[in-house]
Structure formats: structure tokens, C-alpha cells
Scaffold this motif. Sequence first.
Motif, PDB file in Angstrom:
ATOM      1  N   ALA A   1       3.728   0.458  -4.519  1.00 24.32           N
ATOM      2  CA  ALA A   1       2.955   1.697  -4.515  1.00 24.32           C
ATOM      3  C   ALA A   1       1.513   1.473  -4.935  1.00 24.32           C
ATOM      4  CB  ALA A   1       3.616   2.724  -5.434  1.00 24.32           C
TER       5      ALA A   1
ATOM      6  N   GLY B   1      -0.285   2.894  -2.052  1.00 28.10           N
ATOM      7  CA  GLY B   1      -0.547   4.255  -2.520  1.00 28.10           C
ATOM      8  C   GLY B   1       0.738   4.991  -2.855  1.00 28.10           C
ATOM      9  N   TRP B   2       0.660   5.837  -3.887  1.00 23.42           N
ATOM     10  CA  TRP B   2       1.832   6.576  -4.335  1.00 23.42           C
ATOM     11  C   TRP B   2       2.228   7.667  -3.353  1.00 23.42           C
ATOM     12  CZ3 TRP B   2       4.817   5.028  -8.283  1.00 23.42           C
ATOM     13  CH2 TRP B   2       4.267   4.093  -9.169  1.00 23.42           C
ATOM     14  N   GLY B   3       1.294   8.110  -2.547  1.00 19.96           N
ATOM     15  CA  GLY B   3       1.611   9.133  -1.564  1.00 19.96           C
ATOM     16  C   GLY B   3       1.935   8.589  -0.194  1.00 19.96           C
ATOM     17  N   ALA B   4       1.985   7.254  -0.065  1.00 16.95           N
ATOM     18  CA  ALA B   4       2.279   6.642   1.227  1.00 16.95           C
ATOM     19  C   ALA B   4       3.724   6.926   1.635  1.00 16.95           C
ATOM     20  CB  ALA B   4       2.031   5.143   1.173  1.00 16.95           C
TER      21      ALA B   4
ATOM     22  N   THR C   1       6.332   4.576   0.110  1.00 11.59           N
ATOM     23  CA  THR C   1       6.639   4.860  -1.286  1.00 11.59           C
ATOM     24  C   THR C   1       7.544   6.078  -1.405  1.00 11.59           C
ATOM     25  OG1 THR C   1       4.502   3.938  -1.955  1.00 11.59           O
ATOM     26  CG2 THR C   1       5.655   5.315  -3.554  1.00 11.59           C
ATOM     27  N   LEU C   2       7.231   7.124  -0.646  1.00  9.23           N
ATOM     28  CA  LEU C   2       8.026   8.351  -0.695  1.00  9.23           C
ATOM     29  C   LEU C   2       9.427   8.152  -0.129  1.00  9.23           C
ATOM     30  CD1 LEU C   2       5.306  10.940   0.389  1.00  9.23           C
ATOM     31  CD2 LEU C   2       6.111  10.398  -1.923  1.00  9.23           C
TER      32      LEU C   2
END
Length: 396
Positions: free
Chosen positions: A131, A135-138, A141-142
Motif C-alpha cells: 500500500a 497507495g492506500w486507496g488503490a 489495496t482495497l
Amino acid sequence: MRHRDRRDVADCVPLPSGDRWSGAIASACILGMVATAFSDRRKQAQAIAAYSFASAGGGAVGPLLGGVLTELLGWHWIFFINAPIGATLILVGLRALPADRGEGMGKGTDFLGAALVTSGTMLLVYAVVDAERVGWGAARTLLLGPLALLLLIGFVVRQATAAEPLLPLGLLRSRSLAAANIVQFLMIAGMFGLLFFGMLYLQRVLTYSALQAGIGFVPIAVVIAVVSLGLSTRLITRYGHRAMLLLGLALITGAFVMLSFARLDGVYLVDFLPAGLLMGLGFGLAAPAIMGLGMTAVSPADSGIASGLFNTTQQIGGAIGLAVLSALVGARTNSLVAAGKSGAQSLVGGYHAAFLASAAFTLTALVIGLGLLKATPSAGGKRPTMESSGQGAAVS
């Protein structure tokens, strides 16, 4: 500038790999063997302290030996050196350990449960580390994060329904055992802030070589050895496991707060060593105490499962803790760079964030221990045997 060129912290994070399978099999048995070998509480406390020293001291000495091998022979030797060590341990174990016979696999083995917990844990660690890069919003990651949690939830459900579960959930009715594992998870997660980012601070900020950085950890190992082998047993005997655990966690938390003030142009004797010595003192007290609390919470019949649980909690705490701390360091470093700070200032700021997060881990462990763990009897008595207790896991 004294620092080295900045690299993405996530590139330095080791991911779980298959080379730990044999270590996992062996380590899951050791603590149970140590705990059941002694019925006298004082001798048991001494044995657990020696085990704690071997575990913690080995981790502290590792950077030194790794530095020596890297400097003299090359980094590949840090893997090869384990082969003769392992062979020696096998020979010593054959001669020194009493022969015993387990139950075998006649009752079946929960392979599905093992697959669920292993894949879920590895996927969770990977998701946290990845992440930071994507990115944490990728989307990845989700997807991976919830999938890892579903696998771990599936493991819990499996343990509640399996005929021969890896971890009988009824064992966790022991409040002391459950709380001790939570406290150990948080403590080990925090300790990686020292072992990993402390080493990076010495090498990438103070520009120490691998050997010099390893030598910098020697005083910590010495303190852990002295406290674990000499002081902790006496204090635990006199004041109990819980008191020594809480004192140790308080010292570790204070040491991490001290490290959060380590300077860009720091000096080892001022910015690192005092906190390291305090860390060694705290861990030398806390590690034997938490293991003693957990192992005395169960009967000898359940000591093998409790030992495996403790070692699993330790490994998972280290892996997840390192992943979370690495992600935090990367995010903090990048944010400081974006704010116009120099690469060196940003890197040190990232390490400060890791040390403060480690302090938060151990402080949380302290609060949980204060609220959930009960004081143990003095170590002068006898531990109930399986025959006299007449039950499985003790419920406290």
C-alpha cells in the motif's frame, strides 16, 4: 551531508518467505518443553528467563554477526552460516533432549486451518507493505486487505468447527493467556522499531558501516543477557510476573520516546545508546514476565498449544509491526519531502514517526496488561500438574 542517499523504505522490508517453515516447527515446541520440564515455580521462572535471553539476545546479537559476515565475507554468508549452526543443534538435541512420543497424525491434522491462517497473515503483511507503493486507496489495496481479513475470519470459524483444530478456541477463555498474547504481539511489533529502524538510523544517518552498526547493538544484548539471566528471576520471584511486565513495558515506552528525539547530526553516545540501554533493561524484564504469565495460565496438558500460540503471536507481531511501521515511515518521509524538507531531514522525521508509533504499541500493551492481567503467585510454590489439576486450560 552525513546521510546516505535516500531509498524508499519499503524496499528494505523483508516479506515473509518459506525459509521460516522449519524454524516455525521448532520454535513452537521449545517454550512448551521448557515450561513443563519444571514443576517448581522458581526453577520454571529461571528456565523461562534463560529461554527469553536466548530469544531476545539472539535477535540483538544478530545485527553484530551479520555485520561481521557482511564486512568480511559478503552478505550471502548470513544465510549459509545457518547451515552448520542448524546441524550442530540437531546433534546436540539428539544427545541432550529426552526422547518422547507425540500423538501422531492418527486423529487428523487441520491443514485447512493452517492454510487459512498462513495465507491470511502473509497477504495482510503484503497488502500493508504494498500500500505504501501503490497507495492506500488503490484497487489492489482495497482488494487484498479485505481478502486477508476474510481469510483470518475463516480461520477462526474453522477452529470453532474443526474436529481437531490447530487452536482450540476454548483455550482463549483463559483471560491471562489471551491478554498475554495480545501484550506480546504489541510489544514485539514495537521492538522492531528498534531492531530495524534503529539499525537504519545508525547506517543511513550516522553513516556507520554494517559492522559498526552491529557493534552498536552489543551493549543492548549485554543488558538483555544480564537482566534476563541474573535479575529478572529474582524480581519475578519477589514481585510477580505482572509487576515486572508493567515495569518493563514502561521502560521500553520511555526508550522509544527518547529515540524519537534522535538528531540528524546525532552522536551515538547521546542519541542512541542511552535509549538502547533502557530498552535492553525493559525488554530483559518484560520478556520473561510475559512468557511466564502466559505459560502458567494453562495446565501442562495444554502447554504445547500455548507454546505454539506464543511463538506464532511473536512472529505475526514482528511481521505486521514491521509492515505498519515501514508504511508509516515511508508516508511520513514522503510528506516531509513534499513540504520542502531536505532528504536527510525527511528521513530522520520518518524514523521519528516509527519510534513514536512503537511507543504507542508498547504503551497500549502496558494499558492492556494493567487492566486484564492478574498478578501471579510467588515463584516459591509448585505449579499444578496435569494430574492434580484435572483439567485442561485454566480459566482465569
